[in-house]
Write an enzyme that holds these catalytic residues in place. Structure first.
Site, PDB file in Angstrom:
ATOM      1  N   ASN A   4     -14.836   4.184  -0.835  1.00  0.00           N
ATOM      2  CA  ASN A   4     -14.688   3.374  -1.825  1.00  0.00           C
ATOM      3  C   ASN A   4     -14.280   2.063  -1.436  1.00  0.00           C
ATOM      4  O   ASN A   4     -13.897   1.686  -0.339  1.00  0.00           O
ATOM      5  CB  ASN A   4     -13.031   3.515  -3.075  1.00  0.00           C
ATOM      6  CG  ASN A   4     -13.369   5.085  -3.533  1.00  0.00           C
ATOM      7  OD1 ASN A   4     -14.496   5.139  -3.888  1.00  0.00           O
ATOM      8  ND2 ASN A   4     -12.486   4.873  -4.129  1.00  0.00           N
ATOM      9  N   ASP A  39     -11.928  -0.681  -2.067  1.00  0.00           N
ATOM     10  CA  ASP A  39     -10.804  -1.254  -2.557  1.00  0.00           C
ATOM     11  C   ASP A  39     -10.830  -3.070  -2.882  1.00  0.00           C
ATOM     12  O   ASP A  39     -10.745  -3.846  -2.260  1.00  0.00           O
ATOM     13  CB  ASP A  39      -9.733  -0.813  -1.750  1.00  0.00           C
ATOM     14  CG  ASP A  39      -9.611   0.231  -1.846  1.00  0.00           C
ATOM     15  OD1 ASP A  39      -9.850   1.263  -2.111  1.00  0.00           O
ATOM     16  OD2 ASP A  39      -8.737   0.966  -0.410  1.00  0.00           O
ATOM     17  N   THR A  45       5.152  15.399   2.366  1.00  0.00           N
ATOM     18  CA  THR A  45       5.674  14.554   2.559  1.00  0.00           C
ATOM     19  C   THR A  45       6.810  13.917   1.888  1.00  0.00           C
ATOM     20  O   THR A  45       6.437  13.633   0.454  1.00  0.00           O
ATOM     21  CB  THR A  45       4.282  13.758   2.569  1.00  0.00           C
ATOM     22  OG1 THR A  45       3.634  13.446   1.517  1.00  0.00           O
ATOM     23  CG2 THR A  45       3.472  13.861   4.569  1.00  0.00           C
ATOM     24  N   ARG A  59      10.202   8.079   2.610  1.00  0.00           N
ATOM     25  CA  ARG A  59      10.877   7.691   3.586  1.00  0.00           C
ATOM     26  C   ARG A  59      12.275   8.831   4.261  1.00  0.00           C
ATOM     27  O   ARG A  59      12.068   8.064   5.040  1.00  0.00           O
ATOM     28  CB  ARG A  59      12.022   6.046   2.890  1.00  0.00           C
ATOM     29  CG  ARG A  59      11.263   5.007   2.528  1.00  0.00           C
ATOM     30  CD  ARG A  59      11.947   4.007   1.416  1.00  0.00           C
ATOM     31  NE  ARG A  59      10.994   2.776   1.000  1.00  0.00           N
ATOM     32  CZ  ARG A  59      11.890   1.482   0.801  1.00  0.00           C
ATOM     33  NH1 ARG A  59      12.884   0.961   0.974  1.00  0.00           N
ATOM     34  NH2 ARG A  59      10.879   0.897   0.119  1.00  0.00           N
ATOM     35  N   ILE A  81      -0.228   1.424   0.679  1.00  0.00           N
ATOM     36  CA  ILE A  81      -1.144   1.604   0.768  1.00  0.00           C
ATOM     37  C   ILE A  81      -1.908   2.213   2.099  1.00  0.00           C
ATOM     38  O   ILE A  81      -1.832   1.958   3.124  1.00  0.00           O
ATOM     39  CB  ILE A  81      -2.342   1.126  -0.342  1.00  0.00           C
ATOM     40  CG1 ILE A  81      -2.334   0.225  -1.054  1.00  0.00           C
ATOM     41  CG2 ILE A  81      -4.348   1.377   0.669  1.00  0.00           C
ATOM     42  CD1 ILE A  81      -2.844  -1.203  -1.833  1.00  0.00           C
ATOM     43  N   ALA A  82      -2.515   3.566   2.108  1.00  0.00           N
ATOM     44  CA  ALA A  82      -3.267   4.609   2.885  1.00  0.00           C
ATOM     45  C   ALA A  82      -2.267   4.543   4.209  1.00  0.00           C
ATOM     46  O   ALA A  82      -2.661   4.911   4.905  1.00  0.00           O
ATOM     47  CB  ALA A  82      -4.070   3.658   3.536  1.00  0.00           C
ATOM     48  N   ALA A  83      -0.751   5.216   3.537  1.00  0.00           N
ATOM     49  CA  ALA A  83      -0.007   5.343   4.350  1.00  0.00           C
ATOM     50  C   ALA A  83      -0.021   7.253   4.874  1.00  0.00           C
ATOM     51  O   ALA A  83      -0.181   7.673   5.935  1.00  0.00           O
ATOM     52  CB  ALA A  83       1.271   5.114   4.089  1.00  0.00           C
ATOM     53  N   GLY A  84       0.133   7.276   3.493  1.00  0.00           N
ATOM     54  CA  GLY A  84      -0.681   8.971   3.974  1.00  0.00           C
ATOM     55  C   GLY A  84      -1.289   9.515   3.996  1.00  0.00           C
ATOM     56  O   GLY A  84      -1.207  10.549   4.580  1.00  0.00           O
ATOM     57  N   ASP A  85      -2.589   8.618   4.180  1.00  0.00           N
ATOM     58  CA  ASP A  85      -4.140   9.090   4.734  1.00  0.00           C
ATOM     59  C   ASP A  85      -3.895   8.853   6.243  1.00  0.00           C
ATOM     60  O   ASP A  85      -4.272   9.956   6.947  1.00  0.00           O
ATOM     61  CB  ASP A  85      -5.315   7.851   3.588  1.00  0.00           C
ATOM     62  CG  ASP A  85      -5.337   8.652   2.250  1.00  0.00           C
ATOM     63  OD1 ASP A  85      -5.229   9.333   2.205  1.00  0.00           O
ATOM     64  OD2 ASP A  85      -5.923   7.654   1.969  1.00  0.00           O
ATOM     65  N   ARG A 140       1.317  -3.646   7.237  1.00  0.00           N
ATOM     66  CA  ARG A 140      -0.101  -4.095   7.052  1.00  0.00           C
ATOM     67  C   ARG A 140      -0.826  -4.038   5.641  1.00  0.00           C
ATOM     68  O   ARG A 140      -0.371  -2.976   5.429  1.00  0.00           O
ATOM     69  CB  ARG A 140      -0.550  -3.855   8.318  1.00  0.00           C
ATOM     70  CG  ARG A 140      -0.569  -4.105  10.192  1.00  0.00           C
ATOM     71  CD  ARG A 140      -1.277  -2.762  10.583  1.00  0.00           C
ATOM     72  NE  ARG A 140      -0.617  -3.239  12.186  1.00  0.00           N
ATOM     73  CZ  ARG A 140      -1.715  -2.731  12.853  1.00  0.00           C
ATOM     74  NH1 ARG A 140      -2.475  -1.521  13.045  1.00  0.00           N
ATOM     75  NH2 ARG A 140      -1.531  -3.138  14.669  1.00  0.00           N
ATOM     76  N   SER A 151      -5.565  -1.544   7.503  1.00  0.00           N
ATOM     77  CA  SER A 151      -3.684  -1.639   8.261  1.00  0.00           C
ATOM     78  C   SER A 151      -4.081   0.206   8.917  1.00  0.00           C
ATOM     79  O   SER A 151      -2.436  -0.080   9.631  1.00  0.00           O
ATOM     80  CB  SER A 151      -2.604  -1.166   6.900  1.00  0.00           C
ATOM     81  OG  SER A 151      -2.890   0.320   6.283  1.00  0.00           O
TER      82      SER A 151
END
Length: 309
Positions: A14, A16, A223, A226, A251-255, A288, A294
């Site tokens: 995508n 974003d 997950t 925190r 955004i994108a932390a899990g990815d 970031r 990030s």
């Protein structure tokens, strides 16, 4: 596994469009934004980039539109050390789009138009079955058509390729698909949708993991934001806390976690060590802004971990 273990990622791409706001708009309300950026995203691409920058030998099966941003994304993925031969350009379709609002707390609200991602059909998967067959692991998410995710899982299973599914965005999945999964990585919401068990604490996480084990999945990582990750292997579970950092946006932390985790596993890291490595990568990412901008490189993850010891 050898150090030259191969990873295949199948998933979405995508563009974003990210707008930072003091608070999310209520219906009928207009909120003036503070910052606007276009960043490259999509769960599949984010996870591919996280793996590529973390050092994986990775090929990416995906689709972009026949548009300028699609071509720019392909070039960027190549710079992120990803084999883009299986990234198809779809005539007459736009590259996928995500409209993202980020509030002052760093939380986000997202709307998606799938665009070319819808062209990642089972026929497209079959065209790239060699990539899956030759890989040691296949990592997928749910921004691609479900029948394609199932088709890829079946090819992987037939060729002894380990299947990792990040079941996001949250949706119900068939037992047929779940039975092909070796490792699943839901967040609390996704775990509840898959099992019917609300995950509010470690006991709930253990029960949700047990329900997923019962569907044939050996390794479950839930997950918990925190609070870290609930790691359960064949019913033996423990919570592995994450690292405490000042979040800019999630955004994108899990990815990032998923891409870094499977990279570490393919290098032969033990499960707990791989989770810690992935926690470090995700911790850097939340400090970031944006999705792919990030995502940290390997040298950054290693340096972060050295500071923790």
């Amino acid at each position: 596994m050898s150090t030259h273990a191969k990873l295949a990622v199948l998933g979405s791409i995508n563009a974003d469009h990210i707008l930072n706001l003091a608070h999310f708009p209520r219906p009928g309300e207009t909120v003036i934004g503070k910052q606007y950026q276009i960043a490259f995203g999509g769960k599949g691409a984010n996870q591919a980039v996280a793996a590529g920058r973390a050092g994986a030998d990775i090929a990416f099966i995906a689709c972009v539109g026949a548009d300028d941003i699609g071509e720019r994304i392909r070039q960027q993925l190549e710079q992120d050390r990803i084999d883009i031969a299986p990234v198809e350009t779809v005539e007459g379709e736009a590259t996928g789009v995500a409209m993202i609002f980020v509030n002052a707390e760093g939380e986000n609200n997202i709307g998606i138009y799938s665009g070319a991602n819808a062209a990642l059909t089972p026929a497209c998967v079959v065209r790239h079955q060699q990539v899956i067959a030759e890989a040691d692991a296949l990592l997928m998410q749910l921004e691609s058509p479900l029948e394609s995710v199932l088709a890829a899982a079946e090819i992987a299973r037939a060729h002894h390729t380990q299947v990792i599914l990040n079941p996001a965005p949250a949706t119900q999945l068939s037992d047929a698909l779940l039975s092909h999964i070796d490792i699943i990585t839901p967040n609390e919401t996704e775990a509840e949708i898959l099992t019917g068990i609300a995950v509010k604490n470690d006991d709930d996480a253990a029960r949700a993991a047990a329900a997923l084990h019962a569907k044939g999945i050996n390794t479950v990582l839930i997950t918990l934001g925190r609070r870290g990750v609930w790691l359960s292997v064949a019913g033996e579970g423990e919570r592995i806390p994450g690292f405490s950092v000042q979040a800019v946006d999630t955004i994108a932390a899990g990815d990032t976690f998923n891409g870094a985790f499977i990279t570490a596993r393919l290098e032969g890291m033990a499960l707990r060590e791989a989770v810690r490595f992935a926690h470090a990568a995700a911790a850097i990412a939340v400090t970031r802004p944006g999705a792919q901008p990030s995502v940290p490189w390997r040298t950054e993850i290693d340096a972060f971990l050295q500071q923790q010891d």
